[in-house]
Design an enzyme around this catalytic site. Sequence first.
Site, mmCIF file in Angstrom:
data_model
loop_
_atom_site.group_PDB
_atom_site.id
_atom_site.type_symbol
_atom_site.label_atom_id
_atom_site.label_comp_id
_atom_site.label_asym_id
_atom_site.label_seq_id
_atom_site.Cartn_x
_atom_site.Cartn_y
_atom_site.Cartn_z
ATOM 1 N N PRO A 166 0.842 -1.208 0.000
ATOM 2 C CA PRO A 166 0.000 0.000 0.000
ATOM 3 C C PRO A 166 0.876 1.258 0.000
ATOM 4 O O PRO A 166 1.636 1.492 0.941
ATOM 5 C CB PRO A 166 -0.796 -0.124 1.294
ATOM 6 C CG PRO A 166 0.068 -0.953 2.194
ATOM 7 C CD PRO A 166 0.827 -1.897 1.307
ATOM 8 N N ASP A 176 5.829 3.563 1.419
ATOM 9 C CA ASP A 176 5.051 2.466 1.995
ATOM 10 C C ASP A 176 4.214 3.037 3.139
ATOM 11 O O ASP A 176 4.742 3.431 4.178
ATOM 12 C CB ASP A 176 6.008 1.387 2.504
ATOM 13 C CG ASP A 176 5.292 0.136 2.988
ATOM 14 O OD1 ASP A 176 4.075 0.213 3.272
ATOM 15 O OD2 ASP A 176 5.941 -0.922 3.085
ATOM 16 N N HIS A 177 2.891 3.087 2.940
ATOM 17 C CA HIS A 177 2.023 3.742 3.930
ATOM 18 C C HIS A 177 1.861 2.927 5.205
ATOM 19 O O HIS A 177 1.247 3.391 6.176
ATOM 20 C CB HIS A 177 0.647 4.020 3.319
ATOM 21 C CG HIS A 177 -0.013 5.241 3.895
ATOM 22 N ND1 HIS A 177 0.173 5.668 5.188
ATOM 23 C CD2 HIS A 177 -0.870 6.140 3.337
ATOM 24 C CE1 HIS A 177 -0.531 6.750 5.420
ATOM 25 N NE2 HIS A 177 -1.175 7.069 4.303
ATOM 26 N N ARG A 178 2.379 1.712 5.249
ATOM 27 C CA ARG A 178 2.318 0.935 6.481
ATOM 28 C C ARG A 178 3.259 1.487 7.539
ATOM 29 O O ARG A 178 3.037 1.287 8.736
ATOM 30 C CB ARG A 178 2.657 -0.528 6.193
ATOM 31 C CG ARG A 178 1.666 -1.237 5.286
ATOM 32 C CD ARG A 178 2.153 -2.626 4.914
ATOM 33 N NE ARG A 178 3.396 -2.589 4.158
ATOM 34 C CZ ARG A 178 4.041 -3.668 3.735
ATOM 35 N NH1 ARG A 178 3.551 -4.872 4.012
ATOM 36 N NH2 ARG A 178 5.156 -3.561 3.049
ATOM 37 N N ILE A 179 4.323 2.151 7.090
ATOM 38 C CA ILE A 179 5.321 2.637 8.052
ATOM 39 C C ILE A 179 5.583 4.131 7.934
ATOM 40 O O ILE A 179 6.021 4.769 8.891
ATOM 41 C CB ILE A 179 6.659 1.878 7.902
ATOM 42 C CG1 ILE A 179 7.172 1.967 6.460
ATOM 43 C CG2 ILE A 179 6.515 0.433 8.324
ATOM 44 C CD1 ILE A 179 8.537 1.347 6.264
#
Length: 484
Positions: A284, A456-459
């Site tokens: 994502p 990376d939108h997770r981090i």
Amino acid sequence: MASSLLQSKPTPSLSFSSSISTTKPQWRFISSPAVTFTRRSKHSTVNAKIREIFMPALSSTMTEGKIVNWIKSEGDVLSKGESVVVVESDKADMDVETFYDGILAAIVVPEGESAPVGAPIGLLAETEAEIEEAKAKAASAGSGGGSVPAPAPAAVPAAPVVSTPATAAVAVSTPAVAVADGPKKVVLTPFAKKLAKQHKVDINKVVGTGPFGRITPADVEAAAGIVPVKSVAPVTTAAAAPVAAAAPAKSAPALPDVPGATIVPFTTMQAAVSKNMIESLSVPTFRVGYPVMTDALDALYAKVKSKGVTMTALLAKAAAMALAQHPVVNASCKDGKSFTYNSSINIAVAVAINGGLITPVLQDADKLDLYLLSEKWKELVEKARSKQLQPHEYNSGTFTLSNLGMFGVDRFDAILPPGQACGAIMAVGASKPTPVADKDGYFSVKNQMLVNVTADHRIVYGADLAAFLKTFAKIVQEPDSLTM
């Protein structure tokens, strides 16, 4: 530098004997599998030692390799440390060395052909008397028949199982070998192992038909009762026409090829790029753009250009300095459950080469002065274009930079490369004269470039990326710190 055939994890050597020991087989852990064949006669026992040269894994993403050329020919005597074959991986061409002495008895995979990682590509004999036997086994492997029969239980006096010494020609990565208790050893390819797990097939009951008795994916599918799909010739007779018409169409017919079109298969590198692009869809991501004034940077570049400093080196240095202040943008997430703060700032820079794309890595870019960084970058580009990069020189990036501004591109979005320790990639556009208004509303013309970062939108969150870009812009607009 030639790729050594040593590996970090030892692999068991398999030893076969014409008689079966009543005791548990002994295993010696060495650097490559070797097979010892024992032939008994009336008066003596002859040991034929023929070893396999495996396709090495030259990168963490490599699944198969292509033989560029064999440096040695069949019958050549090999000495420890000599280059034997040049292999094309998904990233570079590398020489593969032999770690032991021997005779190149047979070439299983000829030049120009490919083989999966861990598959035998050649056979090594210890003496000239074993060359013919090795050639016979290579011919058997080429025809798809197994050459190493599995031992069967027999009521005969126990004979010691011969453990081989350290083997010749070892690859960086070896095939998956499942060793069961007892005398039977199951050898299968990684894909076959995956299929066996998927279809719940007991691999101990599967008879391998691959080279040297390996279990192939086709063997697993046959054991699972999966019938291979065979191509059917088009029906041309009138009598068969009603049968063909009665069969329901399962899918729409494929579109015909464009007349005059040429189909070109992917190179190994292009296939790897294609695989990575598909994998990138699982990450994502989001994108943030930022305008950066470059008048001061352009002036600095004009001063240092004669000393071999490129604009790419200046941008890589500026990005590294900004990352030092925003470590979360230099972090990575691999499992979706945690993220890693990378201890080093390694800037991977995209380079277009003939037939593909690769990202040489400027390691510890924040700690190198600008001139040393530029020399290192020039060296990496030369090695990339000659396909001589070592694995650590292209797979250790923590942040990626793609500069299409040198080609006049004003803005673009970059795709986050999966599989590396990268949480973000920066796309740099060209610096162009742009009318800019100051705080009082007065216009002036300044050089401005647009940078877009894919993260990376997770981090990495929006505020993190905005803060990083603000720091990056400040370094570029006040670039004196780049030469310190």
